[in-house]
Design an enzyme around this catalytic site. Structure first.
Site, short mmCIF file in Angstrom:
data_model
loop_
_atom_site.label_atom_id
_atom_site.label_comp_id
_atom_site.label_asym_id
_atom_site.label_seq_id
_atom_site.Cartn_x
_atom_site.Cartn_y
_atom_site.Cartn_z
N GLU A 191 29.44 29.00 -31.68
CA GLU A 191 28.46 27.92 -31.63
C GLU A 191 27.38 28.01 -32.71
O GLU A 191 26.81 26.99 -33.08
CB GLU A 191 27.79 27.88 -30.25
N SER A 469 37.86 20.81 33.46
CA SER A 469 37.86 22.02 34.29
C SER A 469 37.10 23.19 33.67
O SER A 469 36.97 24.23 34.31
CB SER A 469 39.31 22.44 34.55
#
Lengths: 774, 257
Positions: A191, A469
């Site tokens: 870069e 239940s």
């Protein structure tokens, strides 16, 4: 912004002016002076901007959420396979010797690894080389690599998410001394070769870029320095204009004036954008390393460094998960550049090019999302913290989440759905699951949807459904708290009846099989989930009393005292059911369920703890009896199919639940160390082809089979005695008598012991045989 | 000196900046594009109102429930929450159950807990000096815990750590280490005993009592530890202004030995 244009032109004219006419010169001078003053003013302004943002807190960091750290100690129940799964998720590299942090070496049943160390609430865990020896599914040995004994060690925790505001940047801040070899060299080579020579802008690289781009006829190289790139991302908008470029250059120069190269480089490494994860933008090499490799940045090798640096040019275009070929080509180009520029030798570059991309797979343990659990964590955090503290302060949230149990729960769910494929209506069935540790009250896993990866409606927390239940243990617990009236072997009558409710309506409960079962033992009513006998029992002890029992179990809903509540007309969320069953599993001690253990600040200082809390709500004796009946559910009742897959020796307790027309299929149950609640049903509340036993229990069983829990073994409370009773009559009996079985009773409520039979059942048989022979 | 430098440099920068190529610089965030697989193809549900919030953590602390604890001779009233269940309040031992707690031992030994035992850090001050980690016997340092309490490696190590943290005044750290030990050995009553001690030192007498009660359910056959737990419960009750309950707990402590 037009101001900044004039000085340049006037200045350039001013230079030429020496050969021009005096009048022009005068004008130019005046204009130039004005321009210079304006430019200076603007530069001072920019300078303030540059300094202000760079000197303060440069980034806001979202809170990070961690799973539980895996503890290691001798005697721990942990299979080598699960251990290696966890190590893989943490990005440990398999090597021939554990040479450095994050490396692991396998040799038969022994695993040698070099942990990375981590700052926990309780203190710092050092990075160390340790050896773990496995035997069966247990840790049989733990020592340091030099052979010294080690009592306990823990791995660093898996990062499972963060608290990101919508459209936010996320990053893991790193310092220059934490970067791996080659990272800086590679970045500069690709870069900004002249980084250490220029003052923010580099004419040389601009010329080079121009040359490369014109000769090749396409835009191949940029002339921006790292400083300019940093400025652009840090201060400026995404606008592409000449004015912005000018601004950028000025600020780059100003930045270089005030800060040294190392500081700028470090800021760049943390700022650079490297990927997009949904709404979350992945910034900085620290997070990119975790995101793509599941490894800390410091451990990256050359080929990984080259990939990340190569991606700077176009993180979306070179996304290695989406476009692996492009990414590979780009990485190899970077490696070639390194060899060209002499950063690495040609051989090193060539060998790095042989490496695969090495990116962790989405959906693996290392790279999964757990939206249901994170949802729970966020709700808790939002009660205790301001939103901006969570999204900006870099808090570290330590949770009880167990990724291994989670993956087992998900696998059990997926497999159950797979085995049901083709059944009518199954495709509309949704599911939710909660897994906790009954002894600590910690939530370890959570599924909020049939598709566990989808964030959205979190059924584990928000689906309020009739529990059917599942309510029955509360009815029996209420009765068993009165040992002078009820024991496990009290007789119940399972016959049709009807009662008139307060609203004048007549309530006629029915059994699931539409049959009456006559006179039964009390525990059989629960084991077989008979509605008639249970409803009758509930009416005897009183509906309001049962509702109070539910409240003591941890259910905080104000239900009306209708008889239908006795059979589970009331609706709860899966996590509420978990709370209720937790109290039963934990010996009658209620523990608020917790998902968060503690919170550290960004710099590792303790901030908050979510302590273990417990409160005794029931006599342990009554709980012991209910647990016994709930074990009968599994051994002989509606849950017995569990032992088609699990060994009989594995003591489990639980309860099935099915609401009217099979709209809800529930199962809640526990071993010694694991409690799990499963719900299945449709979001539109339509009927399903499932009962509690054929649906949720199958998921539950599959989970327990994978999780391999410890058998339930509640210590017998002081006020409980075991007594011999005749299995047929329920009368007191004695050891060795025919039909004699042992049952637990609250002391004083057991039947009077029967006379000793003086011979064992075997003797009786022999007597009979003898008599027949004679 | 930089007064004149700034415009000159900036002008230079401008010239250079004009020529820079916009490509190759850091790409900016592309919030619109998603690269995650999980974003794709699934139904998105509208979340309901977070109605279950309270069920998660904000569970009511308690409901004013009275529990008859079998090991003790009186029932206790928990601090009432916003919905006290008056129906279950029962200040006397539960008569319906007729549960008679059996004495654990004959109680013939002459144990005087109050004289020989004092838990550390009652006032949260630093008056309690921590035992140095070199103590080979491990954690039990608070007098009454006998050496018969065998603990294995990890729990011993963590209790030692907790003791050091407690000694240096880090009660939160100590409690956290003890919870870590609890996760490793959830049924080890000594861990819960230490946790109750730290809770008491932190001023949470109600939780100290509850944690000690939980420990008692795991302390069968360990009379020395039972006595220590009852003594701790007595102190926790004193802190809560329950003198009668404290006296009863002391009685239990003596009977345990």
């Amino acid at each position: 912004m037009t101001r900044s244009r004039s000085p340049r032109s006037s200045r350039s004219r001013g230079r030429r002016g020496s050969s021009g006419i005096g009048r022009w010169l005068g004008w130019a001078l005046k204009l130039g002076l004005v321009g210079l003053v304006l430019l200076a003013g603007f530069a001072v302004y920019l300078d303030a901007v540059v300094q202000e943002k760079f000197s303060g807190k440069r980034w806001t960091i979202p809170a990070k959420v961690y799973a539980r750290p895996l503890e290691l100690f001798v005697g721990q129940k942990l299979s080598k396979e699960d251990f290696l799964t966890e190590l893989d998720a943490l990005g440990y590299r398999r090597e021939s010797a554990a040479s450095g942090p994050g490396a692991v070496a396998l040799a038969g049943n022994q695993v040698e690894l070099h942990t990375r160390g981590f700052q926990f609430y309780e203190g710092a865990e050092p990075a160390q080389r340790i050896r773990v020896r496995f035997s069966g599914d247990y840790v049989a040995g733990l020592s340091q690599a030099n052979g010294a004994e080690l009592a306990v060690a823990r791995l660093e925790p898996l990062l499972i998410g963060g608290l990101y505001p919508a459209h936010n940047e996320d990053r893991i801040l790193i310092q220059l001394d934490q970067v791996p070899p080659y990272l800086v060299e590679t970045l500069l080579a690709v870069e900004d070769r002249d980084f250490y020579k220029h003052h923010g802008v580099s004419l040389k690289s601009i010329v080079r870029a121009l040359w490369v781009n014109t000769t090749s006829g396409q835009v191949r190289q940029g002339g921006s320095t790292l400083t300019q790139q940093l400025v652009k991302n840090f201060y400026l908008s995404n606008e592409r204009s000449l004015v912005r470029k000018l601004n950028e250059a000025m600020m780059a120069v100003l930045l270089e004036l005030h800060y040294d190269k190392q500081e700028i480089l470090e800021a760049y490494l943390n700022e650079v954008f490297l990927g997009q994860d949904g709404n979350r933008a992945v910034h900085g090499f620290g997070l990119a390393s975790q995101y793509f490799f599941s490894q800390p940045l410091a451990e990256l090798k050359l080929h990984q460094v080259a990939l990340l640096v190569g991606m700077v040019k176009g993180p979306t275009y070179y996304n290695p998960r989406r476009y692996p070929e492009r990414a590979l080509a780009r990485r190899n180009l970077v490696l070639d550049m390194l060899a060209e520029q002499g950063v690495v030798s040609a051989e090193v570059a060539a060998s790095a090019k042989q490496q695969p991309l090495g990116v962790s797979q989405r959906g693996s343990l290392a790279n999964s999302s757990y939206p249901a659990f994170l949802d729970l964590v966020k709700r808790q955090l939002r009660q205790d913290y301001r939103e901006e503290d969570l999204t900006e302060e870099g808090l570290r949230i330590f949770t009880s989440f167990d990724p291994i149990l989670q993956s087992k729960a998900e696998a059990a769910l997926a497999q159950t759905f797979k085995s049901m494929a083709g059944r009518k209506g199954i495709e509309q069935v949704e599911a939710a699951m909660v897994v906790t540790n009954p002894e600590t009250g910690e939530i370890q896993a959570m599924i909020g949807s049939r598709q566990p990866r989808f964030a959205g409606f979190n059924r584990a927390l928000d689906a309020v459904r009739p529990i059917g239940s599942l309510v029955k243990p509360a009815v029996y617990l209420t009765a068993l708290e009165r040992p002078s009236q009820y024991t496990l072997t009290s007789w119940l009558v399972d016959e049709p009846f009807s009662v008139k409710g307060q609203d004048g309506q007549v309530w006629r409960p029915q059994n699931y099989d539409r049959r009456a079962h006559g006179t039964i033992y009390l525990y059989q009513g629960l084991a077989n989930s008979y509605n008639l006998s249970t409803a009758k029992l509930g009416l005897e002890v009183g509906v309001p009393t049962v509702l109070k029992t539910l409240e003591r179990l941890g259910v905080s809903r104000s239900w009306p005292a209708f008889p239908s509540m006795l059979l589970g007309a009331g609706a709860l969320t899966p996590v509420e059911v978990a709370t209720m069953y937790q109290t039963i599993a934990n010996g009658g001690f209620n523990t608020p369920l917790r998902a968060i253990r503690n919170v550290l600040t960004a710099d590792g200082q303790p901030l908050k703890r979510y302590p273990f809390q417990v409160q005794q709500r029931f006599d342990p004796g009554a709980i012991y009896l209910v647990q016994t009946a709930m074990q009968r559910v599994m051994s002989e009742g509606t849950g017995r199919s569990v032992y088609n897959q699990l060994p009989r020796s594995l003591n489990l307790a639980g309860k099935t639940g099915t609401s009217n027309d099979s709209r809800d299929s529930w199962f809640a149950g526990f071993s010694q160390d694991l409690l799990a609640v499963v719900w299945m049903g449709r979001d539109d509340n339509g009927p399903t082809p499932l009962t509690g036993a054929t649906g949720a229990l199958q998921v539950w069983t599959g989970f327990m089979r994978r999780a391999d829990p410890l058998p339930l073994n509640m210590p017998m409370p002081d006020n409980v005695v075991m007594a011999w009773v005749d299995a047929a009559t329920g009368q007191g009996s004695a050891a060795g008598c025919p039909n004699a079985v042992q049952m637990p009773y609250i002391r004083g409520s057991e039947p009077a012991p029967g006379p000793a039979c003086g011979q064992t059942p075997a003797d009786t048989v022999m007597d009979w045989v003898r008599g027949w022979l004679n | 000196m930089s007064k004149w430098l700034i415009p000159v440099l900036t002008s230079g920068a401008l010239l250079a900046g004009c020529a820079t190529n916009p490509h190759g610089s850091i790409p900016v965030v592309e919030s619109g594009s998603s690269i995650t697989e999980e974003q794709e193809g699934g139904p998105v549900y509208q979340a309901q109102a977070p109605a279950a919030g309270p069920a998660v953590q904000a569970l009511p602390e308690d409901s004013g429930v009275v529990v008859m604890v079998p090991q003790q001779s009186s029932s206790r009233i928990y601090p009432a929450g916003e919905t006290p269940l008056s129906g279950t309040v029962d200040a006397q031992p539960a008569t319906s159950s007729g549960i008679v707690p059996g004495p654990v031992t004959d109680g013939s030994s002459s144990y005087a807990p109050s004289s020989s035992y004092s838990p550390p850090g009652h006032d949260g001050s630093s008056s309690y000096t921590p035992p140095v980690a070199s103590a080979p016997s491990g954690i039990p340092q608070s007098g009454s815990l006998a050496a018969d309490e065998q603990l294995d490696g990890p729990v011993l190590a963590l209790l030692t750590t907790a003791q050091q943290q407690q000694g240096s005044g880090d009660l939160n750290g100590a409690a956290s280490s003890l919870e870590r030990a609890q996760r490793i050995a959830p049924r080890e009553p000594q861990v819960l005993y230490r946790l109750a001690e730290v809770r008491l030192a932190q001023g949470d007498a109600a939780q100290a009592e509850q944690v000690a009660q939980r420990a008692l359910t795991y302390a069968g056959g360990r009379p020395t530890l039972q006595a220590s737990l009852w003594e701790l419960i007595a102190q926790a009750r004193e802190r809560q202004g329950n003198a009668a309950g404290a006296a009863q707990a002391r009685e239990r402590a003596r009977v345990s030995l």
